[in-house]
Design a protein around this motif. Structure first.
Motif, mmCIF file in Angstrom:
data_model
loop_
_atom_site.group_PDB
_atom_site.id
_atom_site.type_symbol
_atom_site.label_atom_id
_atom_site.label_comp_id
_atom_site.label_asym_id
_atom_site.label_seq_id
_atom_site.Cartn_x
_atom_site.Cartn_y
_atom_site.Cartn_z
ATOM 1 N N GLU A 118 0.828 -1.199 0.000
ATOM 2 C CA GLU A 118 0.000 0.000 0.000
ATOM 3 C C GLU A 118 0.867 1.255 0.000
ATOM 4 N N ALA A 119 1.913 1.250 0.832
ATOM 5 C CA ALA A 119 2.799 2.413 0.895
ATOM 6 C C ALA A 119 3.520 2.635 -0.432
ATOM 7 N N GLU A 120 3.925 1.549 -1.079
ATOM 8 C CA GLU A 120 4.617 1.660 -2.357
ATOM 9 C C GLU A 120 3.718 2.287 -3.417
ATOM 10 N N MET A 121 2.457 1.884 -3.413
ATOM 11 C CA MET A 121 1.504 2.433 -4.377
ATOM 12 C C MET A 121 1.269 3.927 -4.113
ATOM 13 N N LEU A 122 1.170 4.301 -2.858
ATOM 14 C CA LEU A 122 0.972 5.706 -2.495
ATOM 15 C C LEU A 122 2.185 6.540 -2.909
ATOM 16 N N ARG A 123 3.357 6.011 -2.651
ATOM 17 C CA ARG A 123 4.582 6.728 -3.014
ATOM 18 C C ARG A 123 4.676 6.904 -4.530
ATOM 19 N N LYS A 124 4.267 5.893 -5.260
ATOM 20 C CA LYS A 124 4.301 5.935 -6.730
ATOM 21 C C LYS A 124 3.459 7.085 -7.260
ATOM 22 N N HIS A 125 2.376 7.395 -6.556
ATOM 23 C CA HIS A 125 1.475 8.463 -6.999
ATOM 24 C C HIS A 125 1.746 9.791 -6.285
ATOM 25 N N GLY A 126 2.853 9.864 -5.566
ATOM 26 C CA GLY A 126 3.228 11.115 -4.923
ATOM 27 C C GLY A 126 2.352 11.500 -3.747
ATOM 28 N N ILE A 127 1.716 10.514 -3.107
ATOM 29 C CA ILE A 127 0.810 10.774 -1.979
ATOM 30 C C ILE A 127 1.565 10.615 -0.665
ATOM 31 N N THR A 128 1.466 11.613 0.191
ATOM 32 C CA THR A 128 2.123 11.576 1.500
ATOM 33 C C THR A 128 1.413 10.577 2.403
ATOM 34 N N TYR A 129 2.183 9.815 3.154
ATOM 35 C CA TYR A 129 1.601 8.832 4.056
ATOM 36 C C TYR A 129 2.428 8.707 5.326
ATOM 37 N N GLU A 130 1.804 8.164 6.350
ATOM 38 C CA GLU A 130 2.492 7.819 7.599
ATOM 39 C C GLU A 130 2.122 6.395 7.969
ATOM 40 N N ILE A 131 3.078 5.668 8.522
ATOM 41 C CA ILE A 131 2.800 4.345 9.089
ATOM 42 C C ILE A 131 2.735 4.509 10.603
ATOM 43 N N VAL A 132 1.582 4.196 11.162
ATOM 44 C CA VAL A 132 1.364 4.321 12.609
ATOM 45 C C VAL A 132 1.344 2.918 13.205
ATOM 46 N N PRO A 133 2.391 2.517 13.915
ATOM 47 C CA PRO A 133 2.463 1.145 14.442
ATOM 48 C C PRO A 133 1.318 0.838 15.400
ATOM 49 N N GLY A 134 0.997 -0.435 15.502
ATOM 50 C CA GLY A 134 -0.013 -0.903 16.444
ATOM 51 C C GLY A 134 0.549 -2.034 17.277
ATOM 52 N N ILE A 135 -0.156 -2.405 18.327
ATOM 53 C CA ILE A 135 0.270 -3.523 19.168
ATOM 54 C C ILE A 135 -0.059 -4.820 18.439
ATOM 55 N N THR A 136 0.963 -5.581 18.100
ATOM 56 C CA THR A 136 0.738 -6.789 17.334
ATOM 57 C C THR A 136 0.088 -7.889 18.166
ATOM 58 N N ALA A 137 -0.785 -8.646 17.527
ATOM 59 C CA ALA A 137 -1.437 -9.780 18.185
ATOM 60 C C ALA A 137 -0.423 -10.847 18.580
ATOM 61 N N ALA A 138 0.749 -10.834 17.948
ATOM 62 C CA ALA A 138 1.755 -11.853 18.233
ATOM 63 C C ALA A 138 2.229 -11.830 19.681
ATOM 64 N N ILE A 139 2.173 -10.679 20.311
ATOM 65 C CA ILE A 139 2.585 -10.594 21.717
ATOM 66 C C ILE A 139 1.413 -10.329 22.656
ATOM 67 N N SER A 140 0.423 -9.556 22.175
ATOM 68 C CA SER A 140 -0.669 -9.154 23.066
ATOM 69 C C SER A 140 -1.678 -10.267 23.295
ATOM 70 N N VAL A 141 -1.997 -11.018 22.250
ATOM 71 C CA VAL A 141 -2.973 -12.104 22.406
ATOM 72 C C VAL A 141 -2.451 -13.180 23.361
ATOM 73 N N PRO A 142 -1.216 -13.649 23.224
ATOM 74 C CA PRO A 142 -0.699 -14.580 24.233
ATOM 75 C C PRO A 142 -0.695 -13.969 25.639
ATOM 76 N N ALA A 143 -0.383 -12.681 25.740
ATOM 77 C CA ALA A 143 -0.364 -12.034 27.058
ATOM 78 C C ALA A 143 -1.737 -12.088 27.710
ATOM 79 N N TYR A 144 -2.804 -11.881 26.921
ATOM 80 C CA TYR A 144 -4.162 -11.937 27.470
ATOM 81 C C TYR A 144 -4.554 -13.367 27.861
ATOM 82 N N ALA A 145 -3.827 -14.347 27.338
ATOM 83 C CA ALA A 145 -4.058 -15.742 27.730
ATOM 84 C C ALA A 145 -3.108 -16.170 28.843
ATOM 85 N N GLY A 146 -2.314 -15.231 29.363
ATOM 86 C CA GLY A 146 -1.385 -15.546 30.443
ATOM 87 C C GLY A 146 -0.103 -16.195 29.971
ATOM 88 N N ILE A 147 0.274 -15.945 28.710
ATOM 89 C CA ILE A 147 1.473 -16.565 28.151
ATOM 90 C C ILE A 147 2.448 -15.474 27.720
#
Length: 512
Positions: free
Chosen positions: A100-129
């Motif tokens: 998606e970012a590559e396509m936006l850059r190709k068309h000269g559109i400004t963008y930001e990537i805003v990180p999120g909390i990945t399920a890879a760590i948060s979902v196990p944490a909610y299961a006590g792991i």
């Protein structure tokens, strides 16, 4: 003018786990392009007039291909809109944000990537792991499990991946769990290596299945365990017995509908969520200033403050709007020097206290009837009573006071108006049994909620609530619900938010 695109991670599911910046983007965006794993509750934070476009994969919705999503983002930005592309988890972890970012850059559109909390760590944490542990795993790998077995074998070097890190986290691997397990055993992981599958982690539907590499495929089949889920492989899974916490909360696994106004809902929502419940907000009423003709009568009533012997406040809104009107009119609370002031209910009493007013003590019931019980002998014919209240307040209290010979002035402080929001997600949740309880804090929330369902095309609103535990804050609200055909399952012992939440907890405990 070309807009800007924000590629935002929505977090794992619990709407409270979105980042502050991600939430700010949602609140300011002109259009939200979202997928299945982004909690729909986040869309309620959109500014008024913003557009939402669903592009995820769901059986009841049209699905756009990734190339079409890329082009959609470009088209929206080129039309001058600020776009939020809302993705579950973190957009850089199997979120195809690079395309998606590559396509936006190709068309000269400004963008930001805003990180999120990945399920890879948060979902196990909610299961006590915990995915790492000082004595068990000092490293982890995040691996896709979503491709077909052939593609997995092409993209994953099983010989290196199997023992590269102490913990292996597979994203979206339920359908391929048998193949994944066989490959890990084949390349050196013992068949008794612990495995956990956590479905819909951090949401009300969170469900955890525990096994090992040797038996997890059979357990998935026996439990009919469905995606989406995160799979954790490694000794850290054994920590769950000691560290699981979410399942121990009183309202875990419960999604509760909140129908209060947006301004009033926060306290109830916070209390439910603090106890492990998930809320779904659907405000059916809003509070507004009185219309012009009613406002003139209110102004006249407040010009006579020095004449009143009694002032009875029956709601928090009545208190808040009373002082708003005083300020608007340049009036002074000292004009009530002659009056005795009382409040119905502890919340109303506390609202008065915040304005420096200590109300008359009101033992007994937290409703209008309690006023007569407490002050019956002191209420004398000819006394002047001011009732600052809403336009839908019950007529019982002024009628009783008038019967006793008192002169009653009803001053309309605010008007209650229905909202007109459409909510496809609410209808979907009701249809699939995804709403477990519904809370009603006034008669108007009952009436307007049923009317809202009708407006959204529900032929039988009462029937649509079958299986939903109807929860009412007091007998007046409960009576309205019953007259409408609803069966009240939970009635707060006292007409307070705390008592309402306590009733929900007691119901959940009884049904565990």
């Amino acid at each position: 003018m070309v807009g800007k695109v924000y590629l935002v991670g929505a977090g794992p599911g619990d709407p409270r786990l979105i980042t502050v910046k991600g939430l700010n983007c949602i609140e300011q965006g002109d259009v939200i392009v979202y997928d299945r794993l982004a909690n729909p509750s986040l869309l309620k934070k959109m500014k008024r007039g913003a557009e939402k476009i669903y592009v995820g994969k769901r059986t009841d919705r049209h699905t756009l291909k990734q190339e079409e999503i890329n082009q959609l983002l470009v088209d929206l930005a080129l039309s001058g809109k600020n776009v939020v592309r809302l993705k579950g988890g973190d957009p850089t972890i199997f979120g195809r944000v690079g395309e998606e970012a590559e396509m936006l850059r190709k068309h000269g559109i400004t963008y930001e990537i805003v990180p999120g909390i990945t399920a890879a760590i948060s979902v196990p944490a909610y299961a006590g792991i915990p995915v790492t542990h000082r004595e068990l795993a000092s490293s982890m790998s995040i691996i896709t499990g979503h491709e077909s077995p052939d593609k997995l074998d092409e993209s994953i070097d099983w010989e290196k991946v199997t023992n590269a890190t102490g913990t292996l986290v597979f994203m979206m691997g339920v359908a391929n769990i048998g193949h994944i397990s066989k490959q890990l055993i084949l390349h050196g992981r013992p068949s008794d290596t612990p495995v956990a599958l956590i479905r819909w982690g951090t949401r009300a539907e969170q469900d955890t299945l525990i096994g090992n590499l040797g038996n997890i495929e059979q357990k998935v089949k026996e439990a009919n365990f469905k995606p989406p889920a995160v799979t954790v492989v490694g000794d850290v899974v054994n920590q769950r017995d000691k560290l699981k916490w979410a399942e121990n909360m009183p309202l875990f696994g419960t999604r509760i509908l909140v129908t209060r106004t947006r301004t009033q809902a926060s306290d109830l929502v916070r209390k439910i969520e603090d106890l492990g419940g998930e809320t779904y907000e659907f405000p059916v009423i809003e509070i507004e200033m009185p219309a012009k003709e009613k406002l003139e009568a209110t102004n006249a009533a407040l010009q006579r403050l020095s004449e009143y012997d009694w002032v009875f406040f029956t709601s928090v809104n009545g208190v808040e709007y009373f002082f708003h009107h005083l300020e608007r009119l340049g009036q002074d609370i000292r004009s009530l020097h002659k009056a005795r002031i009382s409040a119905v209910g502890p919340a109303t009493k506390e609202a008065l206290r915040r304005y420096g007013i200590v109300s008359e003590e009101l033992p007994g019931r937290f409703q209008a009837e309690g006023l007569i019980e407490a002050f019956g002998d002191l209420l004398k014919a000819g006394q002047q009573v001011l009732l600052p209240r809403g336009d839908l307040a019950r007529s019982w209290l002024p009628e009783i006071l008038i019967e006793k010979g008192l002169s009653v002035t009803e001053a309309i402080m605010y008007e209650t108006v229905p909202t007109h929001d459409e909510d496809d997600e609410l209808l979907r949740l009701l249809h699939k049994g995804g709403i477990h309880a519904a809370t009603f804090t006034s008669s108007s929330t009952v009436t307007n909620f049923l009317a809202a369902l009708t407006q959204m095309g529900v032929e039988n609103p009462v029937q649509a609530l079958n299986g939903v535990k109807i929860t009412c804050i007091g007998p007046v609200t409960a009576n309205t619900a019953e007259k409408a055909g609803l069966e009240v399952d939970i009635l707060a012992e006292e007409a307070t938010i705390d008592s309402l939440v306590a009733g929900l907890c007691a119901w959940k405990l009884q049904n565990n």
